[in-house]
Design a protein around this motif. Sequence first.
Motif, PDB file in Angstrom:
ATOM      1  N   ILE A  53       3.345  19.596  35.008  1.00 59.55           N
ATOM      2  CA  ILE A  53       4.322  19.895  36.049  1.00 59.55           C
ATOM      3  C   ILE A  53       5.630  19.220  35.676  1.00 59.55           C
ATOM      4  O   ILE A  53       5.637  18.059  35.241  1.00 59.55           O
ATOM      5  CB  ILE A  53       3.821  19.382  37.411  1.00 59.55           C
ATOM      6  N   SER A  54       6.730  19.920  35.814  1.00 60.88           N
ATOM      7  CA  SER A  54       8.018  19.362  35.399  1.00 60.88           C
ATOM      8  C   SER A  54       8.323  18.082  36.183  1.00 60.88           C
ATOM      9  O   SER A  54       7.982  17.951  37.358  1.00 60.88           O
ATOM     10  CB  SER A  54       9.139  20.376  35.626  1.00 60.88           C
ATOM     11  N   ASP A  55       8.967  17.133  35.494  1.00 57.57           N
ATOM     12  CA  ASP A  55       9.311  15.859  36.127  1.00 57.57           C
ATOM     13  C   ASP A  55      10.213  16.065  37.341  1.00 57.57           C
ATOM     14  O   ASP A  55      10.077  15.385  38.362  1.00 57.57           O
ATOM     15  CB  ASP A  55      10.007  14.940  35.119  1.00 57.57           C
ATOM     16  N   GLU A  56      11.140  16.998  37.220  1.00 59.31           N
ATOM     17  CA  GLU A  56      12.055  17.264  38.336  1.00 59.31           C
ATOM     18  C   GLU A  56      11.283  17.741  39.564  1.00 59.31           C
ATOM     19  O   GLU A  56      11.528  17.268  40.686  1.00 59.31           O
ATOM     20  CB  GLU A  56      13.078  18.325  37.921  1.00 59.31           C
ATOM     21  N   SER A  57      10.336  18.642  39.347  1.00 52.93           N
ATOM     22  CA  SER A  57       9.539  19.150  40.462  1.00 52.93           C
ATOM     23  C   SER A  57       8.671  18.053  41.057  1.00 52.93           C
ATOM     24  O   SER A  57       8.551  17.926  42.280  1.00 52.93           O
ATOM     25  CB  SER A  57       8.667  20.313  39.995  1.00 52.93           C
ATOM     26  N   LEU A  58       8.072  17.240  40.193  1.00 53.94           N
ATOM     27  CA  LEU A  58       7.242  16.144  40.674  1.00 53.94           C
ATOM     28  C   LEU A  58       8.039  15.187  41.548  1.00 53.94           C
ATOM     29  O   LEU A  58       7.590  14.781  42.627  1.00 53.94           O
ATOM     30  CB  LEU A  58       6.637  15.385  39.498  1.00 53.94           C
ATOM     31  N   SER A  59       9.211  14.803  41.080  1.00 58.41           N
ATOM     32  CA  SER A  59      10.044  13.867  41.839  1.00 58.41           C
ATOM     33  C   SER A  59      10.381  14.419  43.218  1.00 58.41           C
ATOM     34  O   SER A  59      10.274  13.720  44.231  1.00 58.41           O
ATOM     35  CB  SER A  59      11.335  13.570  41.072  1.00 58.41           C
ATOM     36  N   GLN A  60      10.761  15.656  43.255  1.00 58.75           N
ATOM     37  CA  GLN A  60      11.137  16.272  44.524  1.00 58.75           C
ATOM     38  C   GLN A  60       9.931  16.373  45.462  1.00 58.75           C
ATOM     39  O   GLN A  60      10.020  16.038  46.652  1.00 58.75           O
ATOM     40  CB  GLN A  60      11.717  17.661  44.278  1.00 58.75           C
ATOM     41  N   LEU A  61       8.798  16.801  44.940  1.00 62.27           N
ATOM     42  CA  LEU A  61       7.603  16.976  45.763  1.00 62.27           C
ATOM     43  C   LEU A  61       7.101  15.648  46.321  1.00 62.27           C
ATOM     44  O   LEU A  61       6.730  15.546  47.495  1.00 62.27           O
ATOM     45  CB  LEU A  61       6.505  17.653  44.942  1.00 62.27           C
ATOM     46  N   ILE A  62       7.072  14.621  45.477  1.00 61.42           N
ATOM     47  CA  ILE A  62       6.581  13.319  45.931  1.00 61.42           C
ATOM     48  C   ILE A  62       7.530  12.707  46.947  1.00 61.42           C
ATOM     49  O   ILE A  62       7.098  12.096  47.933  1.00 61.42           O
ATOM     50  CB  ILE A  62       6.357  12.392  44.719  1.00 61.42           C
ATOM     51  N   ASP A  63       8.837  12.882  46.740  1.00 60.04           N
ATOM     52  CA  ASP A  63       9.814  12.364  47.697  1.00 60.04           C
ATOM     53  C   ASP A  63       9.657  13.006  49.071  1.00 60.04           C
ATOM     54  O   ASP A  63       9.927  12.386  50.100  1.00 60.04           O
ATOM     55  CB  ASP A  63      11.243  12.601  47.193  1.00 60.04           C
ATOM     56  N   GLU A  64       9.201  14.258  49.091  1.00 60.11           N
ATOM     57  CA  GLU A  64       9.077  14.992  50.344  1.00 60.11           C
ATOM     58  C   GLU A  64       7.744  14.744  51.040  1.00 60.11           C
ATOM     59  O   GLU A  64       7.520  15.222  52.150  1.00 60.11           O
ATOM     60  CB  GLU A  64       9.235  16.497  50.085  1.00 60.11           C
ATOM     61  N   SER A  65       6.858  13.999  50.402  1.00 59.81           N
ATOM     62  CA  SER A  65       5.536  13.795  50.970  1.00 59.81           C
ATOM     63  C   SER A  65       5.185  12.309  50.940  1.00 59.81           C
ATOM     64  O   SER A  65       6.070  11.454  50.919  1.00 59.81           O
ATOM     65  CB  SER A  65       4.505  14.626  50.198  1.00 59.81           C
ATOM     66  N   LYS A  66       3.884  12.013  50.962  1.00 61.83           N
ATOM     67  CA  LYS A  66       3.410  10.632  50.993  1.00 61.83           C
ATOM     68  C   LYS A  66       2.516  10.382  49.793  1.00 61.83           C
ATOM     69  O   LYS A  66       1.505  11.066  49.593  1.00 61.83           O
ATOM     70  CB  LYS A  66       2.632  10.364  52.284  1.00 61.83           C
ATOM     71  N   LEU A  67       2.875   9.394  48.995  1.00 65.61           N
ATOM     72  CA  LEU A  67       2.087   9.003  47.834  1.00 65.61           C
ATOM     73  C   LEU A  67       1.059   7.950  48.263  1.00 65.61           C
ATOM     74  O   LEU A  67       1.408   6.954  48.892  1.00 65.61           O
ATOM     75  CB  LEU A  67       3.010   8.448  46.751  1.00 65.61           C
ATOM     76  N   VAL A  68      -0.212   8.177  47.914  1.00 61.40           N
ATOM     77  CA  VAL A  68      -1.294   7.295  48.337  1.00 61.40           C
ATOM     78  C   VAL A  68      -2.055   6.811  47.113  1.00 61.40           C
ATOM     79  O   VAL A  68      -2.380   7.598  46.210  1.00 61.40           O
ATOM     80  CB  VAL A  68      -2.270   8.030  49.282  1.00 61.40           C
ATOM     81  N   SER A  69      -2.334   5.508  47.068  1.00 58.02           N
ATOM     82  CA  SER A  69      -3.210   4.942  46.059  1.00 58.02           C
ATOM     83  C   SER A  69      -4.584   4.762  46.696  1.00 58.02           C
ATOM     84  O   SER A  69      -4.731   4.016  47.667  1.00 58.02           O
ATOM     85  CB  SER A  69      -2.665   3.587  45.579  1.00 58.02           C
ATOM     86  N   VAL A  70      -5.577   5.450  46.168  1.00 62.53           N
ATOM     87  CA  VAL A  70      -6.906   5.463  46.797  1.00 62.53           C
ATOM     88  C   VAL A  70      -7.693   4.252  46.308  1.00 62.53           C
ATOM     89  O   VAL A  70      -8.354   4.292  45.271  1.00 62.53           O
ATOM     90  CB  VAL A  70      -7.650   6.768  46.484  1.00 62.53           C
TER      91      VAL A  70
END
Length: 267
Positions: free
Chosen positions: A177-194
């Motif tokens: 997945i492109s880095d640009e897309s990843l950055s945008q998607l993660i910024d718009e959601s919640k990153l969780v460490s399980v």
Amino acid sequence: MLTQDQIDAFDKHGYVMLPDLFSPEELAAMDAEILRLKQLDHPQRLLEVESNLVRAIYGLETSSEVLERLTRDPRVATPAQQVLRSKVYLYQTQVSPKMAFRSAAWEWHQDFMYWCREDGMPTPNAVSIAIHLDDVTEFNGPLYIVAGSHTWDLEQVTAQQGDGWEGSARSGDKYKISDESLSQLIDESKLVSVKAPRGTAVIFHSGLLHCSPPNLSPRDRTVLFVRYNAVDNALRPVPEPRPEWLAPRHNMAISPSESTFLSSASH
């Protein structure tokens, strides 16, 4: 069996955690089988690209009666039926060991991207159940997930970087997945460490965006995955199908056992 609140959480976030699902005796039985399988030289055991460390072992149920019974344990198979709203069949098993200080990362991906492109899976109505065989901390290569990302269609922003199934299984970076897309998607959601203790299980959707970093700690981290697909989501024909132990072409429904996997051994 999951409660309605747990099913609702899975639907919303793409995952749900089940603490203390397995007893110390059951975990010891899994440990013993995985240690035995790690020492066997067979095609299902894949090594990391730049080392002789075991990266993954697939098709565990074909080489272990104990682990085959685990795939029918009601604590594993029944929740899969619940969240998929379907009868299910066993799609894949895998163990992912990460040795202390040494093991490499798994890059950001959706499992469904691989299963669709490599195996012909029509829809993402499939699920993984990740069983923690060690305490998983923020330091020893936990699963990173983007909550709610199981609803995202990332087909247009995911590029293929190589050919063949074995290289992708060993490196985990065939579909990037492109880095640009990843950055945008993660910024718009919640990153969780399980992070969770040994014996915890995490149920997560095949479309959930996830990765795991290298293990930089002095503690090993092993996770066992049992994966199910809905019976009405059978794989379509593909030009070069992967081995049966990686992606079976049948869709024969399984029935959860009436007893747990160690108890059923004595029946």
